[in-house]
Design an enzyme around this catalytic site. Structure first.
Site, PDB file in Angstrom:
ATOM      1  N   ASP A   6      -1.446   5.502  -1.854  1.00 38.77           N
ATOM      2  CA  ASP A   6      -1.265   4.351  -1.630  1.00 38.77           C
ATOM      3  C   ASP A   6       0.442   3.818  -2.012  1.00 38.77           C
ATOM      4  OD1 ASP A   6      -2.058   1.107  -1.709  1.00 38.77           O
ATOM      5  OD2 ASP A   6      -1.330   1.411  -3.918  1.00 38.77           O
ATOM      6  N   HIS A  31      -5.923  -8.966 -11.654  1.00 34.99           N
ATOM      7  CA  HIS A  31      -4.528  -8.818 -10.649  1.00 34.99           C
ATOM      8  C   HIS A  31      -4.896  -9.963 -10.169  1.00 34.99           C
ATOM      9  CE1 HIS A  31      -2.818  -6.392  -7.966  1.00 34.99           C
ATOM     10  NE2 HIS A  31      -2.435  -7.405  -6.905  1.00 34.99           N
ATOM     11  N   LYS A  65      -6.363   0.982  -6.342  1.00 31.70           N
ATOM     12  CA  LYS A  65      -6.273   1.558  -7.623  1.00 31.70           C
ATOM     13  C   LYS A  65      -6.654   0.939  -8.879  1.00 31.70           C
ATOM     14  CE  LYS A  65      -2.213  -0.601  -6.096  1.00 31.70           C
ATOM     15  NZ  LYS A  65      -1.842  -1.773  -5.219  1.00 31.70           N
ATOM     16  N   ARG A  87       4.059  -0.043   4.056  1.00 29.79           N
ATOM     17  CA  ARG A  87       4.124  -1.398   4.395  1.00 29.79           C
ATOM     18  C   ARG A  87       5.378  -2.943   4.498  1.00 29.79           C
ATOM     19  NH1 ARG A  87      -0.461  -2.171   1.913  1.00 29.79           N
ATOM     20  NH2 ARG A  87      -0.596  -4.608   2.453  1.00 29.79           N
TER      21      ARG A  87
HETATM   22  N1  URA Z   1      -0.468  -5.866  -4.442  1.00 29.12           N
HETATM   23  C1  URA Z   1      -1.064  -4.627  -3.691  1.00 29.12           C
HETATM   24  O1  URA Z   1      -0.894  -3.425  -4.713  1.00 29.12           O
HETATM   25  N2  URA Z   1      -1.179  -4.242  -2.398  1.00 29.12           N
HETATM   26  C2  URA Z   1      -0.521  -4.751  -1.443  1.00 29.12           C
HETATM   27  O2  URA Z   1      -1.015  -4.374  -0.265  1.00 29.12           O
HETATM   28  C3  URA Z   1      -0.146  -6.322  -1.111  1.00 29.12           C
HETATM   29  C4  URA Z   1      -0.513  -6.615  -3.207  1.00 29.12           C
END
Ligand code: URA
Length: 444
Positions: A161, A82, A187, A168
């Site tokens: 999320d 990631h 995730k 957000r």
């Molecule tokens: N990527 C994500 O999946 N979540 C975040 O809060 C920031 C970057």
């Protein structure tokens, strides 16, 4: 449960208990807690933070708001990578087929472009026909068949999320380390991984530009992984300039194909090999990082890595012929060189200005439902520290029309600064972080 009392408690510096997080996130995913209350809570967290226990509880609550991939029956290790996001960052496109070709299963779940940064899903979707909306069952089958699936966050995975992240984004509460760490890890843990590698960006083009904030984020995610028996390794890499040369969806796919064929730019290859080596060691196919590097080099030189990309593209509905002939990718109508207007040293190639330039060309989004033009972007050959003559080409602009060329030129005029001399750029890879602690990259 009364969401209002939790908001009040967080606003006043108190703590929310694990059972409360779980109920709150289940109710939010089900639509029983409204966005305006969750936005207020996100802002309270933004200002007051979360304790380490609360970050763990929020991560669990979001993870268990949906389904998880069960891949325990696979013999191969399952390792994902990631990145915290950047400009020109096409590492995932190279790494996923490369690592899968070396025998580690890669269930890679990626996102779309966000703010000035590009997104792997948008890049992949520039391949004619390519679909990223696989169900978990389809992704599992693909992982069983040839060890790699390139997917988006499905409706099934961490739905709390998914909703909270969109909220957000709209309420300026993204840049909070507890919220970022819980969001990413909820995730990633849903993918049933046996290991995770993080590429934490630092520098002016990163979401968290400062080194200490990047390190804190890395340490938090490493601890969350350890709570779930998932070893996590993080590398801190530079985003004070774009990675590689291509910045834009289709042209980044083309650069990734060239990388898989052994013709990638040195900075892209260095970051790809460093992250890939960690993946191969975590996936238990390499004894150490040197061994891993050799395996990856052979996968590229033998053509296995490019062939694996072709296989993935075909399985996900895309045209595999793009790997042999990248001219099948969307092509821009207008292509124009951008020249140096004076002699000197390239002092900066500023990634945020480049990212915003791609959006101005139509290659990024300002609203979630904007349609992205895959063909536009920049190929930037000038790098910080290069000595240039007046009139020398620094970049190429790929645009839809002449207005796009003008917008691209304006972006490059802001982004590429030529001066008498230049400060050295950030080291491409500066730190390696594991559960054992932080090492300088040179000593790692
Ligand atoms: N990527 C994500 O999946 N979540 C975040 O809060 C920031 C970057």
């Amino acid at each position: 449960m009364e969401a209002r009392s939790l908001i009040e408690r967080k606003r006043d510096g108190g703590q929310i208990a694990p059972a409360e997080w779980r109920t709150l996130m289940q109710q939010y995913a089900a639509g029983d807690v409204p966005d305006y209350q969750m936005a207020a809570l996100a802002m309270a967290i933004f200002f007051n933070g979360l304790t380490r226990d609360e970050i763990g509880a929020l991560t669990d609550a979001m993870l268990h708001s949906g389904a998880t991939l069960d891949l325990d029956h696979l013999r191969a290790g399952r390792v994902d990578k990631h990145s915290t996001g950047g400009v020109g960052d096409k590492v995932s496109l190279v790494l996923a087929p490369l690592v899968a070709a070396c025998g580690v299963a890669v269930p890679m779940m990626s996102g779309r472009g966000l703010g000035h940064t590009g997104g792997t899903l948008d890049k992949l979707e520039s391949i004619p026909g390519f679909r990223t909306d696989l169900t978990l069952a389809q992704a599992t089958q693909q992982l069983e068949s040839f060890g790699c699936a390139l997917i988006g966050q499905t409706r099934e995975i961490a739905p709390a999320d998914r909703k909270l992240y969109a909220l957000r984004d709209a309420t300026s509460t993204v840049e909070s380390i507890p919220l970022i760490a819980a969001s990413i890890m909820s995730k990633k843990l849903a993918e049933g991984l046996t290991g995770l590698v993080l590429d934490v960006k630092r520098g002016s083009g990163a979401f968290l530009p400062e080194l200490d904030r990047g390190l804190e984020l890395a340490r938090t995610m490493i601890e969350l992984g350890a709570d779930h028996g998932c070893p996590v390794v993080a590398l801190l890499t530079a985003m004070d300039r774009p990675l590689g040369r291509a910045c834009g969806n289709a042209i980044e796919v083309e650069e990734s194909i060239m990388a898989l064929r052994g013709e990638g730019p040195p900075d892209l290859m260095k970051v790809t090999y460093a992250l890939g080596a960690e993946m191969l060691v975590l996936g238990a196919v390499a004894t150490d990082r040197d061994d891993a590097r050799r395996r990856m080099e052979v996968a590229i030189s033998s053509g296995r890595a490019a062939a694996r990309f072709q296989q993935i593209i075909e399985a996900q509905g895309g045209d595999p012929a793009v790997v042999d002939d990248p001219s099948l990718l969307p092509q821009a109508n207008e292509v124009e060189l951008f020249l140096a207007d004076r002699a000197g040293v390239v002092a900066q190639v500023e990634p945020r200005a480049i990212g915003r330039g791609i959006t101005a060309l139509g290659g990024g989004r300002t609203k979630v439902d904007d349609i992205v033009d895959a063909s536009v972007g920049f190929v930037i050959t000038a790098q910080p520290g290069d000595v240039v003559r007046a009139g020398e080409p620094l970049a190429t602009i790929f645009a839809r029309d002449s207005a796009g060329v003008a917008a691209g030129r304006a972006a490059l005029q802001t982004a590429v600064r030529i001066a008498e001399d230049a400060e050295p750029p950030l080291p491409l890879i500066s730190h390696r972080v594991t559960e054992a602690g932080v090492q300088q990259w040179d000593d790692a």
